[in-house]
Design a protein around this motif. Sequence first.
Motif, PDB file in Angstrom:
ATOM      1  N   LEU A  38       0.823  -1.210   0.000  1.00 48.90           N
ATOM      2  CA  LEU A  38       0.000   0.000   0.000  1.00 48.90           C
ATOM      3  C   LEU A  38       0.861   1.267   0.000  1.00 48.90           C
ATOM      4  O   LEU A  38       0.481   2.286  -0.584  1.00 48.90           O
ATOM      5  CB  LEU A  38      -0.930   0.002   1.208  1.00 48.90           C
ATOM      6  N   ALA A  39       2.010   1.196   0.644  1.00 44.33           N
ATOM      7  CA  ALA A  39       2.899   2.358   0.690  1.00 44.33           C
ATOM      8  C   ALA A  39       3.441   2.718  -0.686  1.00 44.33           C
ATOM      9  O   ALA A  39       3.852   3.858  -0.923  1.00 44.33           O
ATOM     10  CB  ALA A  39       4.051   2.088   1.658  1.00 44.33           C
ATOM     11  N   SER A  40       3.428   1.762  -1.604  1.00 47.90           N
ATOM     12  CA  SER A  40       3.936   2.004  -2.958  1.00 47.90           C
ATOM     13  C   SER A  40       2.838   2.410  -3.938  1.00 47.90           C
ATOM     14  O   SER A  40       3.131   2.665  -5.106  1.00 47.90           O
ATOM     15  CB  SER A  40       4.627   0.741  -3.481  1.00 47.90           C
ATOM     16  N   ALA A  41       1.603   2.474  -3.463  1.00 44.97           N
ATOM     17  CA  ALA A  41       0.461   2.640  -4.364  1.00 44.97           C
ATOM     18  C   ALA A  41       0.212   4.096  -4.746  1.00 44.97           C
ATOM     19  O   ALA A  41       0.404   5.008  -3.950  1.00 44.97           O
ATOM     20  CB  ALA A  41      -0.794   2.067  -3.718  1.00 44.97           C
ATOM     21  N   ASP A  42      -0.239   4.281  -5.969  1.00 40.33           N
ATOM     22  CA  ASP A  42      -0.801   5.555  -6.414  1.00 40.33           C
ATOM     23  C   ASP A  42      -2.325   5.502  -6.346  1.00 40.33           C
ATOM     24  O   ASP A  42      -2.974   6.491  -6.022  1.00 40.33           O
ATOM     25  CB  ASP A  42      -0.369   5.857  -7.852  1.00 40.33           C
ATOM     26  N   ILE A  43      -2.886   4.338  -6.670  1.00 44.05           N
ATOM     27  CA  ILE A  43      -4.332   4.124  -6.686  1.00 44.05           C
ATOM     28  C   ILE A  43      -4.635   2.813  -5.976  1.00 44.05           C
ATOM     29  O   ILE A  43      -3.911   1.825  -6.150  1.00 44.05           O
ATOM     30  CB  ILE A  43      -4.875   4.061  -8.133  1.00 44.05           C
ATOM     31  N   VAL A  44      -5.705   2.806  -5.181  1.00 46.52           N
ATOM     32  CA  VAL A  44      -6.201   1.573  -4.567  1.00 46.52           C
ATOM     33  C   VAL A  44      -7.664   1.407  -4.957  1.00 46.52           C
ATOM     34  O   VAL A  44      -8.454   2.344  -4.822  1.00 46.52           O
ATOM     35  CB  VAL A  44      -6.068   1.601  -3.028  1.00 46.52           C
ATOM     36  N   LEU A  45      -8.011   0.244  -5.450  1.00 44.93           N
ATOM     37  CA  LEU A  45      -9.396  -0.084  -5.807  1.00 44.93           C
ATOM     38  C   LEU A  45      -9.945  -1.055  -4.768  1.00 44.93           C
ATOM     39  O   LEU A  45      -9.311  -2.079  -4.483  1.00 44.93           O
ATOM     40  CB  LEU A  45      -9.462  -0.720  -7.199  1.00 44.93           C
ATOM     41  N   ALA A  46     -11.112  -0.760  -4.215  1.00 41.69           N
ATOM     42  CA  ALA A  46     -11.684  -1.617  -3.170  1.00 41.69           C
ATOM     43  C   ALA A  46     -13.197  -1.716  -3.328  1.00 41.69           C
ATOM     44  O   ALA A  46     -13.841  -0.790  -3.829  1.00 41.69           O
ATOM     45  CB  ALA A  46     -11.335  -1.067  -1.792  1.00 41.69           C
TER      46      ALA A  46
END
Length: 259
Positions: free
Chosen positions: A75-83
């Motif tokens: 998650l620390a490397s994410a630009d976008i998270v889809l949930a």
Amino acid sequence: MGDGLLDGTRVIDLAGEPAAMAGRILADLGADVVLVEGPGGHPLRALPSRFTAWSRGKRTMAVSGADDPELDVLLASADIVLATPGFPGVLDVDPGRAPDTVWVDVTPFGATGPRARWRASDLGVMAASGNMYSTGDPDRAPVRCTEPSGYGHVGPEVAFAALTALATGRPQHVDVSMQEVVLSSNMVGVAQYPKTRQRGQRRGANIGRTREIWPTLDGWVSFGIRGGKARVPSLTTLTRLVAEDGLDASMRFVSHAMS
């Protein structure tokens, strides 16, 4: 992928089937999409063909659960998270664990309002949006497409929402209601109601002057023959492909569309 629009963009896909297509679209645009699977695997694996189609271009990563430290690293490397919070079989992850991302939550009726806690499948969303009201034979109950067309509408809209939020250059928490997305697919019918007071009606196989549902050897197919400069090239191509497959492809379909 190379030279993609989203090269260098990391997407963490925690979503279930309702938003699975969104991750596929972002992957097609060049993003590095990581599909996170919990101990039981992704629920869409129960439908292998759909899982293959909507997971193409994604990498997969298995974690032991929502509290796995490896997930925090990801998650620390994410630009976008889809949930898709509340969807069966997916990890329930607090958006606060990725405060610097564009986090997109996709639920049947949105995160706020009187139905925020309601659950619904594609069938429920199609019915609640009003889409099914006009789908089916006039003398029978409403029906929906055998495939999850509601999820099909949701996927591109979720991808668009994520990219719009990303373009702001700031962390965002985006709330997508599947009901609202499918409602918009009803197009002019909803917008015209205040003026016409017409709720629409089921017309069976026809839409306007043209037929939409056609019998085949093993069931039915939906194919709308409509005119206009934008559609004729597609019909011409389809006719050519049918002819190349050895079938009797009459150009009357194209000429009908042009009339």
